[in-house]
Scaffold this motif. Sequence first.
Motif, PDB file in Angstrom:
ATOM      1  N   PRO A 569       0.585  -1.872  -0.252  1.00 59.81           N
ATOM      2  CA  PRO A 569       0.160   0.058   0.044  1.00 59.81           C
ATOM      3  C   PRO A 569       0.968   1.023  -0.424  1.00 59.81           C
ATOM      4  O   PRO A 569       0.401   2.210  -0.174  1.00 59.81           O
ATOM      5  CB  PRO A 569      -1.719   0.244   1.713  1.00 59.81           C
ATOM      6  N   ALA A 572       1.915   2.596  -3.274  1.00 62.45           N
ATOM      7  CA  ALA A 572       0.426   3.178  -4.428  1.00 62.45           C
ATOM      8  C   ALA A 572       1.152   4.548  -4.913  1.00 62.45           C
ATOM      9  O   ALA A 572       0.944   4.220  -6.319  1.00 62.45           O
ATOM     10  CB  ALA A 572      -0.408   3.050  -3.823  1.00 62.45           C
ATOM     11  N   ALA A 602      -6.094  -4.294  -7.229  1.00 58.74           N
ATOM     12  CA  ALA A 602      -5.980  -3.263  -6.107  1.00 58.74           C
ATOM     13  C   ALA A 602      -5.244  -2.433  -7.470  1.00 58.74           C
ATOM     14  O   ALA A 602      -6.001  -0.747  -8.004  1.00 58.74           O
ATOM     15  CB  ALA A 602      -4.967  -3.243  -5.151  1.00 58.74           C
ATOM     16  N   ARG A 606      -7.305   1.809  -8.541  1.00 57.96           N
ATOM     17  CA  ARG A 606      -7.139   3.017  -9.284  1.00 57.96           C
ATOM     18  C   ARG A 606      -6.767   2.845 -10.375  1.00 57.96           C
ATOM     19  O   ARG A 606      -7.045   3.915 -10.760  1.00 57.96           O
ATOM     20  CB  ARG A 606      -5.504   2.236  -9.349  1.00 57.96           C
TER      21      ARG A 606
END
Length: 923
Positions: A569, A572, A602, A606
């Motif tokens: 995370p 990102a 994920a 995004r």
Amino acid sequence: MKSQVSDERPPRRPPVGGPCTTPPLIERDREQRLFGELAAALGAGRSALVDVHGAPGLGRSTLLEHAADLAREAGVRVAAAQASWEETDLRLGVVAQLTAALAPAVVDLPPAHDPRPRPGLTAELCHAFLRAARTHPLMIVVDDVQWADTPSLRWLQALARRLSAAPLLLLTARSTVTPAGPDDRVEVRTLDDGRAVARHTLDLSPLSADGVGRMLADAFREPAEPAFRDAAARVTDGNPAVLRAVAARFARHGWKPRVDHLPHLTDSAAEVVRERAARTLTALPGELLDVLRAIAVCGPAATADTVAAVAAPRTMSTRRALELLCGTGLLTGPDRPAFREPKAADVVLARMSAERREELYARAAERAQRAAVPDGALAGMLLGARVLGASWAVDVLRREAARHRATRRPAEAARLLQRALREPMAPHLRVRTLAELAAAVLPSAPEAADRHLRQALLTPADAAAGPAWVRAADLLVARGDVGAAQPLIAQVAARPQLRAPEQAALRALYWLSEHGQCDTAHALDRPPMPPLADHPEHPAEAAVAAWRAALQGRDIARTRRLARTALAPAAAGTTPLAAQAAACCALVLADDFTAAHAGLDAVLLRAEHADARAVAGATLVIRALARLYEGRPDEASAALDRAQELMPPHCWHPRMTSLLVALKALIYLENGNVPNAERSIGLARADCAEGGIGWAFLLYARGRTRLAAGHRDRALADLLECGRLLLARQAANPALLPWRSAAAAARGSDPHDGTAAALLAEERRLALSWGAPGVLARTLFATGGTGGPALLRPGTATPAGWQYRQALVALATAPLSGPDTIGPLLSSQVRAGEAEAPGPEHPPAEDTAPPARTPAPHGALTGAELRVATLAVQGLANRAIAAELAVTPRTVELHLTKVYRKLGIRGRPELADALGRAPRENP
């Protein structure tokens, strides 16, 4: 389609050869009966007042003409006048028409240009007309009374209050688009003796479908088909004037009122409305035209105040100008003026020069911005305006473009962004806007999208443009245009103003694009770029290092570690989406499907949030590949279909289309559908770019398809070329494409074929070196668990050797720890044409070690191996050791086998001496 037009008197006779165009009175029986009764009552001395209301084109003027004809037939004298907006300011213009109809003139009127009212003129005119009515019953007809000049209107109001004094019928017609105000109504007065003058208000309505059918039958001398009749009622809104014009147009072209001419009906109705609006515009004075142009440029934001500020009428108030224009039927109302027919706005603006039109849009936009008009209407004005040089214009256009992109209207967003780029803006903002424009035009013009991205990379700016440059490079690489992207990315990455995270991201994208090149470039031809480190610190570079290691089939543990670092995370915000997608692909090749799918979810989220269609499509393609490797072809097909919905084939770069075709064919082959696989391969676009990973996939899929169809020679050529391409890019991992075993199968079933044996041996060696469970199982199945070239095809049953069975047990019970998990079990090394593994009928007994080898010091043992060996020396059985260490018994067996091999012993009796110490647990 709502059709409103200005009233025009139709021709009295039809053109030769055309349909009958004399205006018939259809569905007006009640009105005609009333006029007949009133004309008869007028002869008996009973006066009346009649108001006819209706929208333009519904036949008010025609109805008045028929009423006048009925009155003449009843012996009533008729005086008629036609008011018009052109003569609204002409004093006593309507009165002059009426007095002329009562020749000889009853009153001498003052000159029209004399602005001074003559005292007592209104009373004198009333007495003159009442005197004429007492001599002979009189009908006064005033059409379009809303356009009557003020003195004439005041006289009509005065005459209406005196109708009971003589047999007089006052008939007026008014357009409903200009309703009468409190001072404009014509009213009657009740007499003192209780007698009242009859008053009637007739509201004309559009024709029904049956009425439209009757009118068409009269026009064409034949009945219209029901479907055509209903469509005509809908597109003309039951407006007789529009319907007559449409029928005349049909007659000119020889079309009949039938269903096969329905497309002509819609076009003809729209053209009629435009023509009638254009004729009205030609007669308007310049001041009213300016008001119409202001309404056209303001669009939905048009109000009386906005129009006044933009048009600035000089000789009349804006309110009066709007009332006059509403009376023509062009506008809907004075409070929120808008064109009844949207195409009329285009006609209004088409009569202006481009410079004047842009200037008018600019004035409207500046006024609207000060009035805090919503972005939607303001952006519409900016689209037609000249360059304003204002920062707020860029902000409005970009905000509205973002809204259109969020609501899946990329074409509108592209227009707004193209207009924004005409304005001066900061360099970093220009780079960002170019990237947004590329995303907007991708669905319709992918090559143009690449051009915008390349322009963004070439635009010089300061450090604030770093994230935008990374986004542009990310989108360019994701779509597949890596040939043009790589040198541009190197050029941007060399700019000194970039921050370290952006430089690392650009370096990662540069090295990621290397494997997509058609041909490997010589080192001297490459732009200067620092080499990719084996253990990079930045997550973006870690993603590409993981992808490269996965392609090479080196160190699966490090590959997984690097990929998870790139997908963390915290990474990102600084890792490009394309790099993260590559990290997910590395996890797929490492058989870490759980982490891969979590990462793909994920990245897809995004990408969709950032409107990065190319990245989202590539992510779905990787998901399809993962599902295919997992043995789930139906889910792979669903993921691939979703990818093509999001990114249709024409949106991909030719280097990517070959990958899509190949995956579809491989899915068909997995389902055993060879004919569909052949059709899929045959549908490959002619412009699929050769070279690169995608082309290697296509060659592999085509080779597998030809092999399944029995074309061995052609299949072998494709598979070997696939291997050449992959090896040229150092993509040796059989987890990507097991082309060696497929090529061995294509060579035939000769057990003495050394080339086939070498291909199988090499694939087995690489699979063991990589250690992913999936590729190990596939490779061991292809080699049959022996050293010989067992050439298997789907559906072929082959006895499983003891090593293969033991490998499957190990894969089912051991953690994913790389080649050490299974390598010791497969100690036989296969060479070309040589097999040394024992047959399935002689499996090794439990705790039996391999043949003696050179002993290794016990320090070479891993911590887990040393703990297992220590417990074994203490005399614990395998199950007791498993319970003590919380592992499976099979894991204990595997660890002991490794210990025996490393120490060069044959079993437990030699274990204590080999360890060289008293039996105790290793800490």
